[in-house]
Design a protein around this motif. Structure first.
Motif, short mmCIF file in Angstrom:
data_model
loop_
_atom_site.label_atom_id
_atom_site.label_comp_id
_atom_site.label_asym_id
_atom_site.label_seq_id
_atom_site.Cartn_x
_atom_site.Cartn_y
_atom_site.Cartn_z
N LEU A 120 0.63 -0.94 -0.43
CA LEU A 120 0.32 -0.14 -0.24
C LEU A 120 1.15 1.12 -0.13
CD1 LEU A 120 -2.64 1.65 0.51
CD2 LEU A 120 -2.29 1.23 2.85
N LEU A 121 1.95 0.93 1.01
CA LEU A 121 2.91 2.14 0.95
C LEU A 121 3.09 2.93 -0.59
CD1 LEU A 121 4.38 1.96 4.51
CD2 LEU A 121 2.52 3.49 3.63
N LEU A 122 3.66 1.60 -0.93
CA LEU A 122 4.43 1.34 -1.97
C LEU A 122 3.78 2.05 -3.54
CD1 LEU A 122 7.15 0.85 -4.20
CD2 LEU A 122 6.63 -1.09 -4.35
N SER A 123 2.87 1.61 -3.76
CA SER A 123 1.46 2.36 -4.40
C SER A 123 1.39 3.32 -4.41
CB SER A 123 0.59 1.25 -4.38
OG SER A 123 0.63 0.07 -4.27
N LEU A 124 1.04 4.16 -2.39
CA LEU A 124 0.89 5.05 -2.71
C LEU A 124 2.16 6.19 -3.34
CD1 LEU A 124 -1.12 5.22 0.48
CD2 LEU A 124 -2.28 5.84 -1.60
N PHE A 125 3.46 5.61 -2.80
CA PHE A 125 4.11 6.51 -3.20
C PHE A 125 4.28 6.58 -4.84
CE2 PHE A 125 8.48 6.20 -4.70
CZ PHE A 125 9.05 7.36 -4.19
N LEU A 126 4.55 5.68 -5.25
CA LEU A 126 4.39 5.72 -6.47
C LEU A 126 3.48 6.51 -7.35
CD1 LEU A 126 5.59 1.50 -7.38
CD2 LEU A 126 6.72 3.95 -7.58
N PHE A 127 2.10 6.37 -7.18
CA PHE A 127 0.78 6.72 -7.44
C PHE A 127 1.11 8.40 -7.37
CE2 PHE A 127 -2.54 9.54 -6.10
CZ PHE A 127 -3.83 10.07 -7.33
N ILE A 128 1.99 9.08 -6.36
CA ILE A 128 2.29 10.33 -5.88
C ILE A 128 3.09 10.60 -6.73
CG2 ILE A 128 2.73 12.02 -4.74
CD1 ILE A 128 1.11 10.19 -2.97
N SER A 131 1.97 11.28 -10.36
CA SER A 131 1.41 12.47 -11.03
C SER A 131 2.02 13.32 -11.30
CB SER A 131 0.86 12.48 -10.15
OG SER A 131 1.16 12.79 -8.59
N PHE A 132 3.47 13.46 -11.54
CA PHE A 132 3.84 14.64 -11.69
C PHE A 132 4.71 14.22 -13.29
CE2 PHE A 132 4.24 15.57 -7.32
CZ PHE A 132 3.50 16.37 -7.44
N VAL A 133 4.15 12.91 -13.84
CA VAL A 133 5.00 12.70 -14.74
C VAL A 133 3.93 12.76 -16.05
CG1 VAL A 133 5.74 10.78 -16.31
CG2 VAL A 133 6.32 10.90 -13.68
N LYS A 134 4.17 13.48 -16.58
CA LYS A 134 3.65 14.30 -18.33
C LYS A 134 3.65 12.53 -19.39
CE LYS A 134 4.05 18.68 -17.34
NZ LYS A 134 3.48 19.10 -16.18
N GLY A 135 2.41 12.57 -19.99
CA GLY A 135 2.09 12.16 -21.17
C GLY A 135 1.68 10.64 -21.04
N GLU A 136 1.15 9.91 -22.22
CA GLU A 136 -0.15 9.30 -21.63
C GLU A 136 0.67 8.03 -20.81
OE1 GLU A 136 -0.79 6.60 -25.15
OE2 GLU A 136 -1.17 8.59 -26.33
N TRP A 137 2.38 7.74 -20.50
CA TRP A 137 2.74 6.50 -20.04
C TRP A 137 2.29 7.48 -18.14
CZ3 TRP A 137 3.41 2.66 -17.99
CH2 TRP A 137 4.41 2.03 -16.93
N GLY A 138 3.10 8.56 -17.91
CA GLY A 138 2.56 9.13 -16.77
C GLY A 138 1.21 8.87 -16.03
N ILE A 139 -0.06 9.07 -17.35
CA ILE A 139 -0.87 9.02 -17.03
C ILE A 139 -1.64 7.49 -16.59
CG2 ILE A 139 -3.57 9.81 -18.08
CD1 ILE A 139 -2.75 12.08 -19.00
N LEU A 140 -1.40 7.06 -17.17
CA LEU A 140 -2.03 5.61 -17.37
C LEU A 140 -0.99 4.88 -16.16
CD1 LEU A 140 -2.99 2.66 -18.41
CD2 LEU A 140 -0.64 2.55 -19.45
N SER A 141 0.05 5.04 -15.60
CA SER A 141 0.65 4.80 -14.29
C SER A 141 0.12 5.36 -12.86
CB SER A 141 2.14 4.44 -14.61
OG SER A 141 2.94 6.20 -14.36
N THR A 142 0.20 6.68 -13.72
CA THR A 142 -0.34 7.39 -12.12
C THR A 142 -2.04 6.70 -11.51
OG1 THR A 142 0.52 8.88 -12.95
CG2 THR A 142 -1.51 9.32 -11.34
N TRP A 143 -2.92 6.02 -12.63
CA TRP A 143 -4.27 5.37 -12.34
C TRP A 143 -4.08 3.94 -11.64
CZ3 TRP A 143 -8.44 8.44 -10.72
CH2 TRP A 143 -8.43 9.95 -11.32
N LEU A 144 -3.19 3.51 -12.15
CA LEU A 144 -2.45 1.88 -12.27
C LEU A 144 -1.85 1.60 -10.32
CD1 LEU A 144 -1.14 0.63 -15.62
CD2 LEU A 144 -3.56 -0.16 -14.92
N PHE A 145 -1.75 2.40 -10.00
CA PHE A 145 -0.52 3.17 -8.84
C PHE A 145 -2.25 3.20 -7.71
CE2 PHE A 145 4.33 3.41 -10.92
CZ PHE A 145 3.43 1.89 -10.62
#
Length: 171
Positions: A120-128, A131-145
């Protein structure tokens, strides 16, 4: 004839154990397993029963001794994902559980809860962070985390609820 199933239990060991015993009741014996798949061979209904034990917190030496002890009792041990032991025995009317006292059960559930909490902590850290990464990968990975965080918060709370209930029983 063998049958192969793909299943994901999200760390809910009791659900996986119930499913394996349901498969045994239908006449299927677990022959092999992988991360997300289970392979069964036909057998007499209810010939075998299964118990799953979480062993992620044990050292390699402890795992080897534990496996040897279980095999000495006549149990078949299938290791899944290096942290779950699927223990098989011929069906018996005696209870099939290695954790019988309330203290044993609390000690058993705490490492499971802690493992899910770390995820949970790792997922939240990666989500945050993502969330600052731009582009399609950033948006997709943010939602996945974020999805991973939501899943792991439920499993963490599930195990904490078990622990709290056991503590109440002990009082």
């Amino acid at each position: 004839m063998s049958k192969k199933y793909i299943r994901y239990f999200g760390g809910f060991i009791e659900s996986e154990q119930r499913w394996l015993n349901t498969m045994s009741a239908k006449g299927y014996r677990l022959s092999r397993t992988g991360k997300l798949w289970f392979e069964f061979e036909e057998c007499e209904p209810n010939q075998y029963e299964y118990y799953i034990d979480f062993a992620g917190h044990k050292s390699n030496g402890e795992l080897e001794r534990y496996t040897r002890t279980l095999r000495d009792f006549g149990y078949r041990v299938i290791t899944k994902n290096k942290k779950l032991f699927i223990i098989e025995r011929h069906h018996d009317d005696r209870p099939f559980a290695s954790h019988t006292t309330i203290e044993d059960k609390i000690t058993y559930y705490k490492p499971q809860r802690d493992a899910h909490f770390i995820l949970l902590l790792l997922s939240l850290f990666l989500f945050i962070r993502n969330s600052f990464v731009k582009g399609e990968w950033g948006i997709l990975s943010t939602w996945l985390f974020l999805l991973a965080a939501v899943i792991t918060i439920f499993s963490t709370l599930f195990y904490q609820k078990h622990i709290n209930q056991l503590k109440k029983e002990a009082e």
